[in-house]
Write a protein that holds these residues in place. Structure first.
Motif, PDB file in Angstrom:
ATOM      1  N   ASP A 265       0.810  -1.211   0.000  1.00 50.09           N
ATOM      2  CA  ASP A 265       0.000   0.000   0.000  1.00 50.09           C
ATOM      3  C   ASP A 265       0.847   1.267   0.000  1.00 50.09           C
ATOM      4  O   ASP A 265       0.317   2.382   0.064  1.00 50.09           O
ATOM      5  CB  ASP A 265      -0.946   0.018   1.203  1.00 50.09           C
ATOM      6  CG  ASP A 265      -0.201  -0.064   2.539  1.00 50.09           C
ATOM      7  OD1 ASP A 265       1.049  -0.137   2.533  1.00 50.09           O
ATOM      8  OD2 ASP A 265      -0.877  -0.068   3.591  1.00 50.09           O
ATOM      9  N   GLY A 266       2.170   1.110  -0.051  1.00 52.46           N
ATOM     10  CA  GLY A 266       3.067   2.256  -0.066  1.00 52.46           C
ATOM     11  C   GLY A 266       3.517   2.713   1.297  1.00 52.46           C
ATOM     12  O   GLY A 266       4.459   3.499   1.408  1.00 52.46           O
ATOM     13  N   LYS A 267       2.876   2.237   2.357  1.00 51.37           N
ATOM     14  CA  LYS A 267       3.253   2.620   3.716  1.00 51.37           C
ATOM     15  C   LYS A 267       4.346   1.688   4.234  1.00 51.37           C
ATOM     16  O   LYS A 267       4.329   0.488   3.929  1.00 51.37           O
ATOM     17  CB  LYS A 267       2.047   2.550   4.652  1.00 51.37           C
ATOM     18  CG  LYS A 267       0.943   3.542   4.347  1.00 51.37           C
ATOM     19  CD  LYS A 267      -0.190   3.405   5.344  1.00 51.37           C
ATOM     20  CE  LYS A 267      -1.297   4.409   5.056  1.00 51.37           C
ATOM     21  NZ  LYS A 267      -2.432   4.270   6.013  1.00 51.37           N
ATOM     22  N   PRO A 268       5.288   2.217   5.008  1.00 50.49           N
ATOM     23  CA  PRO A 268       6.312   1.334   5.574  1.00 50.49           C
ATOM     24  C   PRO A 268       5.723   0.400   6.614  1.00 50.49           C
ATOM     25  O   PRO A 268       4.900   0.805   7.438  1.00 50.49           O
ATOM     26  CB  PRO A 268       7.314   2.311   6.202  1.00 50.49           C
ATOM     27  CG  PRO A 268       6.531   3.551   6.457  1.00 50.49           C
ATOM     28  CD  PRO A 268       5.497   3.631   5.381  1.00 50.49           C
ATOM     29  N   ARG A 269       6.117  -0.845   6.541  1.00 43.76           N
ATOM     30  CA  ARG A 269       5.796  -1.808   7.591  1.00 43.76           C
ATOM     31  C   ARG A 269       7.005  -1.852   8.509  1.00 43.76           C
ATOM     32  O   ARG A 269       8.142  -2.016   8.052  1.00 43.76           O
ATOM     33  CB  ARG A 269       5.508  -3.190   7.005  1.00 43.76           C
ATOM     34  CG  ARG A 269       4.229  -3.233   6.185  1.00 43.76           C
ATOM     35  CD  ARG A 269       4.094  -4.546   5.433  1.00 43.76           C
ATOM     36  NE  ARG A 269       3.998  -5.697   6.308  1.00 43.76           N
ATOM     37  CZ  ARG A 269       2.854  -6.243   6.717  1.00 43.76           C
ATOM     38  NH1 ARG A 269       1.706  -5.718   6.344  1.00 43.76           N
ATOM     39  NH2 ARG A 269       2.854  -7.305   7.485  1.00 43.76           N
ATOM     40  N   ILE A 270       6.778  -1.724   9.811  1.00 42.45           N
ATOM     41  CA  ILE A 270       7.872  -1.603  10.776  1.00 42.45           C
ATOM     42  C   ILE A 270       7.776  -2.729  11.795  1.00 42.45           C
ATOM     43  O   ILE A 270       6.724  -2.927  12.406  1.00 42.45           O
ATOM     44  CB  ILE A 270       7.816  -0.242  11.499  1.00 42.45           C
ATOM     45  CG1 ILE A 270       7.811   0.900  10.488  1.00 42.45           C
ATOM     46  CG2 ILE A 270       9.000  -0.086  12.455  1.00 42.45           C
ATOM     47  CD1 ILE A 270       7.415   2.231  11.080  1.00 42.45           C
ATOM     48  N   TRP A 271       8.871  -3.443  11.956  1.00 42.06           N
ATOM     49  CA  TRP A 271       8.971  -4.479  12.983  1.00 42.06           C
ATOM     50  C   TRP A 271       9.895  -3.980  14.095  1.00 42.06           C
ATOM     51  O   TRP A 271      10.867  -3.268  13.834  1.00 42.06           O
ATOM     52  CB  TRP A 271       9.565  -5.761  12.416  1.00 42.06           C
ATOM     53  CG  TRP A 271       8.612  -6.630  11.663  1.00 42.06           C
ATOM     54  CD1 TRP A 271       7.977  -7.758  12.104  1.00 42.06           C
ATOM     55  CD2 TRP A 271       8.192  -6.461  10.307  1.00 42.06           C
ATOM     56  NE1 TRP A 271       7.196  -8.296  11.115  1.00 42.06           N
ATOM     57  CE2 TRP A 271       7.301  -7.507   9.997  1.00 42.06           C
ATOM     58  CE3 TRP A 271       8.468  -5.503   9.324  1.00 42.06           C
ATOM     59  CZ2 TRP A 271       6.700  -7.650   8.758  1.00 42.06           C
ATOM     60  CZ3 TRP A 271       7.873  -5.625   8.077  1.00 42.06           C
ATOM     61  CH2 TRP A 271       6.997  -6.690   7.807  1.00 42.06           C
TER      62      TRP A 271
END
Length: 294
Positions: A265-271
């Motif tokens: 979706d273009g948003k960063p996924r952060i772990w």
């Protein structure tokens, strides 16, 4: 080395962080065999395979989550965590160019025939085996990252290398807690108690970004977008490679390492590896939930 998390004002944060850097370096020691009856894992209460997490990497398609720890490298995509390769204390860890390529540093573990400290080692098979590249017996790189032009690392002295074998010392005047880079750019971020130090030439020269937040952990989701976490857990996103930051949500427990990738979706996924387990954000850092519930 990371700073201690705190909710105190910025000036106090800097003081505590500087002390934490000294204490962390003094506490660094080779991995050792657990005492009788002890276990090197904490899976029962956190799902983490080790009490000491030094690095977190997520594959670009988000299919594999890896932890570099005091007890070696683990795949924590599923539970229970799966050990990869031998037991070495991976104090520094970063992904390189190419699938399954990783660089690491630290200390040999029980049964390892690697030198102490490890210097820079590389794996091209996902961490199953490691080759010695350089500075064996000389460097324990606690901060380590890759760029388009090579490798940036710190063993107390900041160094750059085009190939992991030959090194140039950088007169930077600071020791980074974390180095964040990306294989497709020469922009590098170094977290320090004074604020983000930023380089656009693969670590050769640096500029202190005085107006931004004091970031403790940083990671690039893509060549221009980065995530950052303050010592108190406040999360920020930068869309311009660490020049400016937008405040998002907060991680409410002690953070040990972070990783980021760009979602569909273009948003960063952060772990984030925390004292209570792995958490993940799928909305650009606004909210976090346990990774096994994502």
């Amino acid at each position: 080395m990371p700073f201690l998390p705190t909710n105190r004002p910025r000036a106090a944060t800097v003081t505590a962080a500087a002390a934490a850097l000294v204490l962390g370096l003094a506490a660094c020691a080779p991995a050792s065999e657990p005492s009788a009856g002890a276990s090197p894992t904490r899976q029962a209460d956190t799902g983490l395979p080790s009490a000491h997490v030094h690095g977190l990497t997520v594959s670009g398609d988000t299919s594999q989550v890896l932890l570099a720890t005091h007890d070696g490298l683990f795949d924590v995509t599923n539970q229970p965590a799966a050990k990869i390769g031998g037991t070495n204390d991976l104090m520094g860890f970063t992904a390189g160019q190419g699938e399954g390529t990783f660089y690491a540093s630290g200390h040999p573990g029980p049964g390892s025939d690697l030198p102490n400290p490890l210097g820079l080692i590389r794996s091209v098979d996902g961490g199953k085996t490691w080759e010695q590249l350089s500075r064996q017996g000389e460097s324990d790189f606690h901060a380590l990252t890759t760029t388009k032009s090579g490798i940036v690392a710190s063993d107390g002295t900041l160094r750059t290398s085009p190939d992991g074998k030959t090194w140039t010392t950088v007169s930077a005047g600071f020791a980074p807690a974390v180095l964040a880079g990306h294989p497709d750019t020469d922009t590098v971020l170094a977290t320090t108690p004074e604020g983000i130090q930023r380089s656009t030439d693969a670590g050769k020269t640096w500029t202190l970004e005085k107006s931004g937040p004091v970031i403790q952990f940083a990671a690039f989701a893509n060549p221009t977008e980065a995530a950052g976490v303050e010592p108190d857990g406040t999360v920020h996103i930068s869309a311009d490679g660490g020049l400016t930051w937008t405040r998002k949500g907060r991680i409410d427990t002690e953070v040990q390492a972070i990783a980021a990738v760009k979602g569909a979706d273009g948003k960063p996924r952060i772990w984030a590896a925390t004292a209570e387990g792995i958490v993940v954000s799928t909305d650009g850092g606004t909210t976090f939930r346990p990774a096994d519930a994502a």
